[in-house]
Design a protein around this motif. Sequence first.
Motif, short mmCIF file in Angstrom:
data_model
loop_
_atom_site.label_atom_id
_atom_site.label_comp_id
_atom_site.label_asym_id
_atom_site.label_seq_id
_atom_site.Cartn_x
_atom_site.Cartn_y
_atom_site.Cartn_z
N ALA A 157 83.86 40.77 54.71
CA ALA A 157 84.56 39.52 54.12
C ALA A 157 86.10 39.60 54.93
CB ALA A 157 84.41 38.80 52.91
N LYS A 158 86.49 40.65 54.66
CA LYS A 158 88.14 41.10 54.73
C LYS A 158 88.15 41.38 56.13
CE LYS A 158 91.74 44.10 53.14
NZ LYS A 158 92.27 45.16 52.54
N MET A 159 87.25 41.99 57.14
CA MET A 159 87.18 42.16 58.20
C MET A 159 87.13 40.95 59.23
SD MET A 159 85.46 45.88 59.13
CE MET A 159 84.03 45.36 58.45
N LEU A 160 86.32 40.18 58.78
CA LEU A 160 86.01 38.65 59.38
C LEU A 160 87.06 37.96 59.11
CD1 LEU A 160 83.75 37.07 60.84
CD2 LEU A 160 82.79 36.61 58.70
N GLY A 161 87.70 37.81 57.92
CA GLY A 161 88.63 37.11 57.53
C GLY A 161 90.05 37.40 58.36
N PHE A 162 90.25 38.58 58.64
CA PHE A 162 91.14 39.15 59.66
C PHE A 162 91.15 38.56 60.98
CE2 PHE A 162 93.30 42.22 62.23
CZ PHE A 162 94.56 42.08 61.89
N ALA A 163 89.72 38.84 61.41
CA ALA A 163 89.54 38.15 62.82
C ALA A 163 89.52 37.02 63.26
CB ALA A 163 88.13 38.72 63.34
N ILE A 164 89.03 35.88 62.00
CA ILE A 164 89.33 34.66 62.06
C ILE A 164 90.45 33.91 61.99
CG2 ILE A 164 88.86 32.45 60.86
CD1 ILE A 164 86.02 33.71 60.08
N ALA A 165 91.47 34.88 61.25
CA ALA A 165 92.95 34.35 61.18
C ALA A 165 93.69 34.77 62.42
CB ALA A 165 93.65 35.20 60.10
N ASN A 166 93.30 35.71 63.20
CA ASN A 166 93.95 36.11 64.47
C ASN A 166 93.57 35.01 65.43
OD1 ASN A 166 95.40 38.34 63.96
ND2 ASN A 166 93.75 39.85 64.18
N THR A 167 92.28 34.54 65.35
CA THR A 167 91.71 33.52 66.40
C THR A 167 92.45 32.30 66.19
OG1 THR A 167 89.60 34.92 66.37
CG2 THR A 167 89.64 32.58 67.09
N ILE A 168 92.63 31.96 64.76
CA ILE A 168 93.30 30.78 64.49
C ILE A 168 94.59 30.52 65.23
CG2 ILE A 168 94.16 29.20 62.57
CD1 ILE A 168 91.73 30.17 61.07
N THR A 169 95.33 31.72 65.03
CA THR A 169 96.58 31.87 65.52
C THR A 169 96.78 31.15 67.11
OG1 THR A 169 97.25 33.52 64.01
CG2 THR A 169 98.63 33.36 65.88
N ILE A 170 95.67 31.55 67.92
CA ILE A 170 95.65 31.52 69.29
C ILE A 170 95.17 29.99 69.50
CG2 ILE A 170 94.66 32.21 71.35
CD1 ILE A 170 94.48 35.10 70.14
N THR A 171 94.14 29.41 68.68
CA THR A 171 93.31 28.37 69.05
C THR A 171 93.74 26.96 68.30
OG1 THR A 171 91.42 28.81 67.71
CG2 THR A 171 91.41 29.92 70.05
N SER A 172 94.18 27.22 67.04
CA SER A 172 94.38 26.26 65.94
C SER A 172 93.28 25.21 65.77
CB SER A 172 95.89 25.35 66.49
OG SER A 172 96.87 26.34 66.81
N PRO A 173 92.33 25.67 65.39
CA PRO A 173 91.11 24.82 64.91
C PRO A 173 91.31 24.07 63.74
CG PRO A 173 90.50 27.10 64.61
CD PRO A 173 91.77 27.02 65.07
N SER A 174 90.69 22.94 63.49
CA SER A 174 90.67 22.62 62.11
C SER A 174 89.49 23.09 61.19
CB SER A 174 90.50 21.17 62.11
OG SER A 174 89.11 20.61 62.69
N HIS A 175 88.48 23.54 62.03
CA HIS A 175 87.45 24.13 61.12
C HIS A 175 86.81 25.31 62.13
CE1 HIS A 175 87.26 20.12 59.44
NE2 HIS A 175 86.71 20.68 58.64
N VAL A 176 86.33 26.40 61.31
CA VAL A 176 85.63 27.43 61.82
C VAL A 176 84.00 27.48 61.15
CG1 VAL A 176 85.55 29.93 61.98
CG2 VAL A 176 87.81 28.78 62.07
N PHE A 177 83.16 27.74 61.89
CA PHE A 177 81.77 27.72 61.64
C PHE A 177 81.16 29.02 61.74
CE2 PHE A 177 82.90 23.37 62.56
CZ PHE A 177 82.24 22.55 61.62
N LEU A 178 80.58 29.60 60.74
CA LEU A 178 79.89 30.70 60.82
C LEU A 178 78.23 30.32 61.07
CD1 LEU A 178 81.24 32.41 57.52
CD2 LEU A 178 81.85 32.73 59.88
#
Length: 95
Positions: free
Chosen positions: A17-38
Amino acid sequence: AANEGDKIALMAFDITAKMLGFAIANTITITSPSHVFLFGGLANAGYVLLEPTQKYMNQFLLQNFKDTVNIQLSSVHEKYAAILGASAIAWNSLN
């Protein structure tokens, strides 16, 4: 095992979860989504992965993105994911 409280399994999910949360946070910075689906195998873990991933994602997010993005489990069946994704790309390119 994690759902039954096994400490090693819970620790493995926390690390994931820590590694995934870090990767998702980085992606959000670039793409600005409202939701992320696993989706897929990890998403099958359910809330044992979802809740800590959301926590770590918020920890790593830049301040202006905090509390603006929700992580959810996808309800799309695995056999339809590729065609739905390709269709969405084609649809968006037409609009």
